[in-house]
Enzyme design. Structure first.
Site, PDB file in Angstrom:
ATOM      1  N   PRO A  39       0.832  -1.253   0.011  1.00  0.00           N
ATOM      2  CG  PRO A  39       0.064  -0.924   2.093  1.00  0.00           C
ATOM      3  CD  PRO A  39       0.760  -2.166   1.318  1.00  0.00           C
ATOM      4  CB  CYS A  40       0.088   4.764  -0.929  1.00  0.00           C
ATOM      5  SG  CYS A  40      -0.908   5.582   0.283  1.00  0.00           S
ATOM      6  CG  LEU A  41       5.686   5.279   0.628  1.00  0.00           C
ATOM      7  CD1 LEU A  41       6.668   6.428   0.055  1.00  0.00           C
ATOM      8  CD2 LEU A  41       6.568   4.240   1.367  1.00  0.00           C
ATOM      9  CB  SER A  44      -0.941   2.943   4.178  1.00  0.00           C
ATOM     10  OG  SER A  44       0.020   2.336   3.868  1.00  0.00           O
TER      11      SER A  44
END
Length: 283
Positions: free
Chosen positions: A184-186, A188
């Site tokens: 997941p994207c940073l 998160s």
């Protein structure tokens, strides 16, 4: 033959998604290089042909450099060009505020940019993204609301393909991302209601990249101010506190944190910050 998704052969999955893409001549796939969007891209190519499919990669500070490079590698393997678009979710106040709906604002920005910059330029009839059937049942996926608002297709979920089925197809298609951990994207990694900043995202990326160079694969670095809370699978915990202890500490400090903490309770947990808030809301 059972029709359970995990047992369905690749041609059955192609058939289901073919039905869902009926009438689509040119498709854009919101692409990250992860296993879900990679399988969707590969299925689209089998159905429509490589000349009628475009992979669309949103680039912003929340996308790690190695994830960006990996996405291009997977797309080249599949035989589809990548169109990169710059997204500016970091400039949206509601995204910066980092509530449980942060992903909605991120996906809304992505799909808006696709609508504005890619659809007409590439003559797309539709845009799709890689939500699978398991994700569709989760309460912590506000990004799906943005997809609905922008009429973005979700063929994997609508075909009933769950996480296990998607992994099965990734191996069947020989995709480089078949065994890739979820990434997941940073953003998160930052606790909700703690502002998302470019500096925090850069710290997280630097720490995670350094830890991967130590041979740690699946991991998260959660940002708690001066403290980096490192999540690892149980199999990596012993060497993390023995042979790698000093190296992990040095990597985290070099990324700008003062302290490195190893999470012994949960390991890696998808939705670690969002799920408890969503559960409380729905209690």
């Amino acid at each position: 033959m059972t029709d359970h998704p995990t047992a369905a052969p690749a041609d059955d999955a192609v058939g289901r998604v073919t039905d869902l893409l009926a009438g689509v001549d040119r498709l854009g796939v919101a692409f990250s290089g992860g296993v879900d969007s990679s399988v969707l891209l590969a299925l689209a190519v089998r159905i429509l042909g490589p000349g009628r499919v475009v992979a669309i990669l949103g680039v912003s500070p929340s996308l790690a450099a190695d994830e960006r490079e990996g996405a291009h590698t997977v797309a080249r393997h599949i035989g589809v060009p990548v169109v990169e678009i710059s997204t500016h979710e970091g400039e949206v106040a509601a995204y910066q505020a980092n509530g449980p709906d942060r992903c909605f604002h991120c996906k809304h920005e992505l799909f808006t940019r696709i609508d504005d910059e890619v659809v007409a330029a590439h003559g797309l009839d539709a845009v799709a993204y890689g939500e699978n059937a398991d994700d569709a049942r989760r309460p912590d996926r506000p990004g799906s609301r943005a997809a609905t608002d922008h009429r973005v297709l979700r063929p994997l979920a609508d075909a009933g393909l769950d996480k296990a089925a998607v992994r099965h197809l990734a191996h069947a298609f020989g995709l480089p991302s078949a065994d890739k951990p979820a990434a997941p994207c940073l953003a998160s990694r930052i606790p909700h209601f703690t502002p998302v900043t470019r500096e925090k995202l850069a710290q997280i990326e630097a720490a995670e990249s350094a830890l991967r160079r130590l041979g740690l694969g699946d991991l998260r670095v959660r940002h708690h101010g001066d403290v980096a809370r490192v999540e690892l699978p149980a199999d990596d915990l012993v060497r993390a506190v023995t042979t790698l202890r000093e190296d992990i500490h040095a990597a985290v400090v070099a990324a700008g944190f003062r302290f490195a903490a190893l999470d012994l309770a949960t390991g890696i947990q998808s939705g670690a910050f969002t799920l408890p808030l969503v559960a409380a809301t729905h209690a």
